[in-house]
Design a protein around this motif. Structure first.
Motif, mmCIF file in Angstrom:
data_model
loop_
_atom_site.group_PDB
_atom_site.id
_atom_site.type_symbol
_atom_site.label_atom_id
_atom_site.label_comp_id
_atom_site.label_asym_id
_atom_site.label_seq_id
_atom_site.Cartn_x
_atom_site.Cartn_y
_atom_site.Cartn_z
ATOM 1 N N GLY A 131 -4.727 -33.143 -34.485
ATOM 2 C CA GLY A 131 -6.051 -32.667 -35.438
ATOM 3 C C GLY A 131 -7.007 -34.353 -35.515
ATOM 4 O O GLY A 131 -7.926 -34.148 -36.267
ATOM 5 N N ASP A 132 -6.420 -35.394 -35.133
ATOM 6 C CA ASP A 132 -7.564 -37.322 -35.513
ATOM 7 C C ASP A 132 -8.780 -36.454 -34.435
ATOM 8 O O ASP A 132 -8.178 -36.051 -33.124
ATOM 9 N N SER A 133 -9.474 -37.282 -34.539
ATOM 10 C CA SER A 133 -10.389 -37.276 -33.796
ATOM 11 C C SER A 133 -11.478 -38.917 -33.796
ATOM 12 O O SER A 133 -10.742 -39.302 -35.449
ATOM 13 N N TYR A 134 -12.065 -39.305 -32.745
ATOM 14 C CA TYR A 134 -12.310 -41.132 -32.807
ATOM 15 C C TYR A 134 -14.121 -40.511 -33.133
ATOM 16 O O TYR A 134 -14.622 -39.939 -31.956
ATOM 17 N N ASP A 135 -15.076 -41.529 -33.662
ATOM 18 C CA ASP A 135 -16.147 -41.044 -33.507
ATOM 19 C C ASP A 135 -16.668 -42.272 -33.121
ATOM 20 O O ASP A 135 -16.845 -43.309 -33.944
ATOM 21 N N TRP A 136 -17.069 -42.164 -32.158
ATOM 22 C CA TRP A 136 -17.241 -43.534 -30.874
ATOM 23 C C TRP A 136 -18.785 -43.910 -31.384
ATOM 24 O O TRP A 136 -19.573 -42.956 -30.437
#
Length: 200
Positions: A131-136
């Motif tokens: 459910g986590d995400s990385y916004d690059w």
């Protein structure tokens, strides 16, 4: 300096150079990045993004990349077990979870319009099963979450569309209209002269 010492110094220098060369690659592998660009003869290019990690160890199950101004997405290739949704402004890949540490490539065909030496930034979002995400999206390459980026060469760029030509005026009807007007003027002038003579 004797021969063994010279050999030792050369080896140390070579090791230092190799370390400097490998440092950017090691850093780039820590996020979603542009791995390579392959220009084609038709003015398009294949841009390949790569990642090899999840979200704090959790597998990756989706990646979304936004096209910057001047770049249009045309088509994309999905890894095995994944699907891809393409619009001109955005590409989204999703599918079976990719384990943390597994290198994965995502390729999109694009048309780029700009100038050689111009930087194009592709904000990316990496989503994981946790459910986590990385916004690059950091435009500064030294930021905590640097966005994928490339510097365009002339071979990657497509020529901008030619400006639309103004509508042409058909010459045939125009010439005919001028001829009729000329004849009318001649007839009118002759009739006026005739009337003047009759009055005399």
């Amino acid at each position: 300096m004797n021969a063994p010492q010279r050999v030792g110094r050369r080896a140390a220098l070579a090791a230092a150079v190799t370390a400097v060369v490998l440092l950017p690659a090691t850093s780039a592998a820590a996020h979603v990045s542009v791995d390579r660009v392959e220009p084609r003869d038709d003015g398009t290019s294949a841009v390949t993004f790569v990642f090899d990690h999840g979200c704090d160890g959790a597998p990756t199950d989706a990646v979304q990349v936004t096209m910057p101004e001047g770049v249009e997405a045309l088509a994309a290739v999905a890894p095995d077990g994944w699907t891809v949704d393409v619009t001109p402004d955005q590409v989204r890949w999703a599918g079976e979870p990719v384990a943390d540490g597994e290198v994965t490539e995502l390729t999109v065909d694009v048309r780029m319009v700009g100038t050689a030496g111009q930087s194009f930034v592709f904000p990316a979002v990496q989503e994981c099963t946790s459910g986590d995400s990385y916004d690059w999206a950091d435009t500064d390459g030294s930021g905590a979450h640097p966005a994928p980026m490339l510097v365009a060469t002339s071979s990657m760029l497509s020529a901008p569309p030619a400006p639309a030509a103004p509508p042409s005026v058909p010459m045939g009807p125009l010439v005919a209209a001028l001829a009729v007007a000329s004849v009318g003027a001649g007839v009118g002038g002759g009739w006026a002269a005739s009337r003047h003579r009759r009055r005399l």
